[in-house]
Write a protein that holds these residues in place. Structure first.
Motif, PDB file in Angstrom:
ATOM      1  N   THR A 208       0.201  -7.634 -35.182  1.00 22.58           N
ATOM      2  CA  THR A 208      -0.381  -6.524 -34.408  1.00 22.58           C
ATOM      3  C   THR A 208      -0.062  -6.646 -32.922  1.00 22.58           C
ATOM      4  OG1 THR A 208      -2.424  -7.747 -34.017  1.00 22.58           O
ATOM      5  CG2 THR A 208      -2.342  -6.369 -35.997  1.00 22.58           C
ATOM      6  N   ASN A 209       0.765  -7.598 -32.551  1.00 22.05           N
ATOM      7  CA  ASN A 209       1.020  -7.822 -31.129  1.00 22.05           C
ATOM      8  C   ASN A 209       2.321  -7.149 -30.696  1.00 22.05           C
ATOM      9  OD1 ASN A 209       1.328  -8.758 -28.573  1.00 22.05           O
ATOM     10  ND2 ASN A 209       1.335 -10.930 -29.082  1.00 22.05           N
ATOM     11  N   PRO A 210       2.257  -5.985 -30.022  1.00 23.70           N
ATOM     12  CA  PRO A 210       3.497  -5.312 -29.613  1.00 23.70           C
ATOM     13  C   PRO A 210       4.293  -6.138 -28.600  1.00 23.70           C
ATOM     14  CG  PRO A 210       1.579  -4.240 -28.625  1.00 23.70           C
ATOM     15  CD  PRO A 210       1.050  -5.260 -29.561  1.00 23.70           C
ATOM     16  N   ALA A 211       3.578  -6.955 -27.817  1.00 24.99           N
ATOM     17  CA  ALA A 211       4.260  -7.746 -26.787  1.00 24.99           C
ATOM     18  C   ALA A 211       5.225  -8.752 -27.432  1.00 24.99           C
ATOM     19  CB  ALA A 211       3.238  -8.477 -25.935  1.00 24.99           C
ATOM     20  N   ALA A 212       4.840  -9.277 -28.617  1.00 27.13           N
ATOM     21  CA  ALA A 212       5.715 -10.236 -29.296  1.00 27.13           C
ATOM     22  C   ALA A 212       6.992  -9.530 -29.775  1.00 27.13           C
ATOM     23  CB  ALA A 212       4.989 -10.865 -30.471  1.00 27.13           C
ATOM     24  N   TYR A 213       6.827  -8.330 -30.337  1.00 26.96           N
ATOM     25  CA  TYR A 213       8.014  -7.585 -30.793  1.00 26.96           C
ATOM     26  C   TYR A 213       8.899  -7.227 -29.597  1.00 26.96           C
ATOM     27  CZ  TYR A 213       5.987  -7.068 -35.439  1.00 26.96           C
ATOM     28  OH  TYR A 213       5.482  -7.314 -36.682  1.00 26.96           O
ATOM     29  N   GLU A 214       8.247  -6.842 -28.489  1.00 22.38           N
ATOM     30  CA  GLU A 214       9.034  -6.483 -27.304  1.00 22.38           C
ATOM     31  C   GLU A 214       9.788  -7.708 -26.786  1.00 22.38           C
ATOM     32  OE1 GLU A 214       6.991  -5.608 -23.700  1.00 22.38           O
ATOM     33  OE2 GLU A 214       8.733  -4.638 -22.821  1.00 22.38           O
ATOM     34  N   GLY A 215       9.098  -8.865 -26.786  1.00 22.95           N
ATOM     35  CA  GLY A 215       9.744 -10.092 -26.328  1.00 22.95           C
ATOM     36  C   GLY A 215      10.956 -10.407 -27.180  1.00 22.95           C
ATOM     37  N   ALA A 216      10.777 -10.295 -28.514  1.00 22.75           N
ATOM     38  CA  ALA A 216      11.891 -10.571 -29.433  1.00 22.75           C
ATOM     39  C   ALA A 216      13.049  -9.608 -29.156  1.00 22.75           C
ATOM     40  CB  ALA A 216      11.412 -10.433 -30.872  1.00 22.75           C
ATOM     41  N   ALA A 217      12.705  -8.331 -28.954  1.00 20.22           N
ATOM     42  CA  ALA A 217      13.733  -7.312 -28.707  1.00 20.22           C
ATOM     43  C   ALA A 217      14.498  -7.636 -27.423  1.00 20.22           C
ATOM     44  CB  ALA A 217      13.083  -5.943 -28.595  1.00 20.22           C
ATOM     45  N   ARG A 218      13.728  -7.998 -26.380  1.00 20.91           N
ATOM     46  CA  ARG A 218      14.335  -8.337 -25.088  1.00 20.91           C
ATOM     47  C   ARG A 218      15.326  -9.494 -25.240  1.00 20.91           C
ATOM     48  NH1 ARG A 218       9.325  -8.377 -22.440  1.00 20.91           N
ATOM     49  NH2 ARG A 218       9.280 -10.585 -22.891  1.00 20.91           N
ATOM     50  N   CYS A 219      14.905 -10.517 -26.000  1.00 20.03           N
ATOM     51  CA  CYS A 219      15.771 -11.699 -26.163  1.00 20.03           C
ATOM     52  C   CYS A 219      17.012 -11.352 -26.984  1.00 20.03           C
ATOM     53  CB  CYS A 219      14.996 -12.824 -26.821  1.00 20.03           C
ATOM     54  SG  CYS A 219      13.704 -13.426 -25.758  1.00 20.03           S
ATOM     55  N   TYR A 220      16.813 -10.582 -28.057  1.00 18.76           N
ATOM     56  CA  TYR A 220      17.973 -10.197 -28.879  1.00 18.76           C
ATOM     57  C   TYR A 220      18.950  -9.359 -28.061  1.00 18.76           C
ATOM     58  CZ  TYR A 220      16.241 -12.135 -33.220  1.00 18.76           C
ATOM     59  OH  TYR A 220      15.842 -12.994 -34.188  1.00 18.76           O
ATOM     60  N   TYR A 221      18.409  -8.559 -27.137  1.00 13.24           N
ATOM     61  CA  TYR A 221      19.295  -7.766 -26.274  1.00 13.24           C
ATOM     62  C   TYR A 221      20.147  -8.694 -25.424  1.00 13.24           C
ATOM     63  CZ  TYR A 221      20.815  -4.187 -23.002  1.00 13.24           C
ATOM     64  OH  TYR A 221      21.585  -3.343 -22.255  1.00 13.24           O
TER      65      TYR A 221
END
Lengths: 312, 359
Positions: A208-221
């Motif tokens: 339920t943590n959007p910040a974790a998904y955003e962090g993962a997305a940022r790193c994959y970028y």
């Protein structure tokens, strides 16, 4: 009818009357206690509901009225501290957390939150002391150690922070809280592969943590894995659809993937959600439209000039 | 004797205390004890449950398949910051039906009156979607409140009153000599407005004509608008012709009888002999035109609504003019839902522990 018989009958009637009276009383009591009715929310529960909707002024109002009706307690003082903390009123937050500690001086959550609030106020020594107190109280849990790691991370001592994160992981490996914050440390340390893994582990334990998904997305970028970046941005948008930054991030990844049409849609969504006219969004759109035109032209069917050539 | 009486009173008192205690005990146990009903649980959000009761039956295809488990209020903050309270209703589909009653995602829950003397009941109108709502989940669509008899009666009364007022106005209009001029002017204004709209759309057409292959939906909208405008222009022209004939060109129409003039002329020819018939026919004419005007106005309103919506979509995403797109594609349009007044990511980053659920 003789007097004896009448007296006998009167004696027999008395319990029946008493029983009827008792039954009436029972129904009255059932009605008063609300048996069978719809349970109503208490002021405390209403306050919690408002917190869930991030409506802190109303939540604070409800908690204060709860205190007026039922007096102070650990839960209500702690929740008031959380409300003021999220509102950015750290002085009030400290006041309520300290009150909560009067009711349970060994409550780990309160100690951690108070420590982090002191840290926000720049009171480093007091902060570390409270966080260590929390670690002593909750010996089997990871979160007090994560909070100490956060303390070191925010005061620039990254190696020390890493030690605490590792110790926290050895205590309780299945903690979304731990892996999310460990991810932020890796990211701060420019170790994007580790950071992406930590963020993804965090989502395994707390989806339920959007910040974790955003962090993962940022790193994959940063790792140039655009497809995973888009996937994680989409998850984050699903959880927090009102954050324009997520749409911009997704659009950047989609642009890299060559999905210009979808990127344009995300950018316009970001523009619609921005409270001010965001120059970054416009710049991106201006760069994107020529690419989109080019891609559309490339998709057009080839012009049939063979027939003309043959005919001539 | 007196001793026996006091003993009897003591027994009576003890008996009363035991009964009272057991009643209170039963009441408290009943309050604390779970209902013990097993089955699949779902939740539905309502804006108004219309007095739905705590244990009301849940009906699917006319069969009671479960009951209402709980009803609780949920505070909601809209995107504009307005606050309101919605109601979450939890239902249990009984174990016997839990496997057979599969709820598609587009199902709608309605609160209905159970009968003249019965309480309300929750009726599930199952949809056709392939996606299903799983036990423990909330219905995607909001529930519909019951239709109140009072509202229907009130609505009927209002309509009757409006009708009465309308008839009165028509009667007054008939008494006014300038009524034909008024209608004439209104229709002329409307026609010129529609012509302007038509012209505007024609001017917009080249811009739309340049669009790429994905602009079909916008083009379709344009075609529909054109059709709408041309139909209405025809209706208005007919109306205008009838009106002009009726009000100002009676003699000419009378003279044209032999050349196949419309039925209206025949009517006017006959009413020329009789003033009463003339008044009657004029009355009919006005009523007919009133209907035409109403229909035309309704069409214009629909057209302007479509244009406004289209304009809003273009304002929101001007790239639609180039690339088109479906209505569901733009994630920012018609977005509803609460907007938190704090930065959620900031809170997540802060590392603070979550709230406590009990005091």
């Amino acid at each position: 009818m003789s007097t004896e018989v009448r007296r006998e009958l009167r004696h027999r009637r008395t319990p029946v009357r008493a029983l009827l009276c008792l039954l009436t009383l029972a129904f009255f009591l059932a009605a008063v206690t609300g048996c069978g009715g719809v349970p109503r929310l208490t002021t405390f529960e209403k306050g919690v509901e408002y917190m869930d909707y991030s409506d802190y002024p109303r939540a604070i109002e409800q908690f204060h009225s709860h205190i007026k009706q039922h007096g102070e307690g650990l839960g209500v003082c702690y929740n008031l501290g959380v409300c003021y903390f999220d509102e950015g009123d750290y002085d009030q937050a400290v006041q309520w957390y300290e009150k909560a500690l009067e009711y349970d001086p060994r409550d780990g959550d309160t100690l951690v939150n108070l420590g982090l609030t002191y840290l926000k106020q720049g009171r480093d020594v007091a902060a570390l002391s409270r966080l260590k107190q929390a670690a002593d109280v909750e010996k089997d849990r990871a979160y007090p150690l994560v909070a100490i790691a956060l303390y070191y991370q925010r005061t620039g001592k990254l190696d020390k922070a890493r030690e605490y994160y590792d110790e926290a992981a050895s205590r309780e490996a299945k903690s979304g809280y731990l892996w999310y914050h460990y991810g932020t440390l890796h990211e701060q340390d420019q170790r994007f592969g580790d950071a992406a893994q930590a963020y993804e582990r965090s989502t395994q334990f707390d989806s339920t943590n959007p910040a974790a998904y955003e962090g993962a997305a940022r790193c994959y970028y940063r790792l140039r894995n655009w497809r995973k970046a888009v996937q994680n941005y989409d998850f984050a948008i699903h959880l927090l659809p009102t954050e324009p930054r997520l749409y911009v991030g997704a659009a950047d990844s989609l642009t890299e993937l060559g999905r210009y049409d979808r990127a344009v849609k995300y950018l316009w969504a970001a523009r619609g959600l921005s409270t001010h006219d965001d120059a970054e969004v416009h710049t991106r759109l201006l760069e994107l439209y020529p690419k989109l035109l080019e891609a559309e032209r490339a998709n057009l069917p080839p012009v049939k000039d063979d027939a003309e050539g043959n005919g001539g | 004797m007196a001793r026996a009486k006091s003993r009897s009173d003591l027994i009576m008192g003890l008996f009363a205390l035991i009964v009272l205690g057991s009643v209170i005990g039963v009441v408290m146990i009943l309050q604390v004890m779970p209902t013990g009903v097993e089955g699949a649980r779902y939740a539905i959000l309502f804006e108004d449950v219309g007095g739905l009761g705590g244990n009301a039956p849940v009906i699917v295809a006319g069969q009671k398949v479960g009951k209402v488990d709980y009803i609780k209020t949920v505070p909601v903050v809209s995107a504009e910051g307005a606050r309101k309270v919605e109601v979450e209703v939890g239902i249990i589909i009984l174990q016997d039906y839990a496997e057979t009653v599969v709820i598609p995602a587009d199902s709608i829950a309605k609160v209905q009156m159970g009968g003249l003397f019965g309480g309300n009941q929750l009726v599930l109108n199952l949809g056709n979607s392939k996606d299903v709502v799983r036990p423990g989940q909330r219905f995607p669509a909001k529930g519909e409140p019951p239709i109140e008899i009072n509202d229907i009666v009130e609505g009927a009364g209002k309509t009757m009153k409006e009708l009465e007022e309308g008839i009165k106005k028509v009667t007054d209009l008939l008494k006014d000599d300038r009524f034909t001029d008024n209608i004439d002017k209104s229709l002329t204004a409307m026609r010129s407005a529609l012509e302007r709209l038509d012209k505007g759309l024609k001017e917009m057409e080249p811009a739309f004509g340049k669009v790429g292959p994905t602009f079909d939906s916008a083009q379709q909208l344009l075609d529909e608008l054109h059709a709408l405008v041309s139909q209405n222009s025809q209706a208005i022209n007919d109306t205008m012709a009838s009106l002009q004939s009726a009000s100002g060109k009676l003699d000419k129409l009378l003279g044209d009888e032999g050349n196949g003039v419309p039925t209206l002329v025949a009517n006017l020819n006959s009413i020329a002999d009789n003033l009463d018939s003339l008044v009657g026919s004029m009355n009919d004419l006005v009523l007919d035109n009133q209907l035409n005007i109403q229909i035309s106005l309704e069409n214009v309103r629909e057209a302007t609504d479509s244009l406004r919506y289209f304009a809003r979509r273009i304002e929101n995403d001007p790239s639609l003019l180039i690339w088109g797109g479906s209505e569901t594609d733009n994630p920012a349009l018609d977005r509803s839902g609460p907007v938190p007044n704090v930065d959620e990511m900031e809170i997540r980053n802060s590392g603070r522990r979550p709230r406590k659920e009990s005091d």
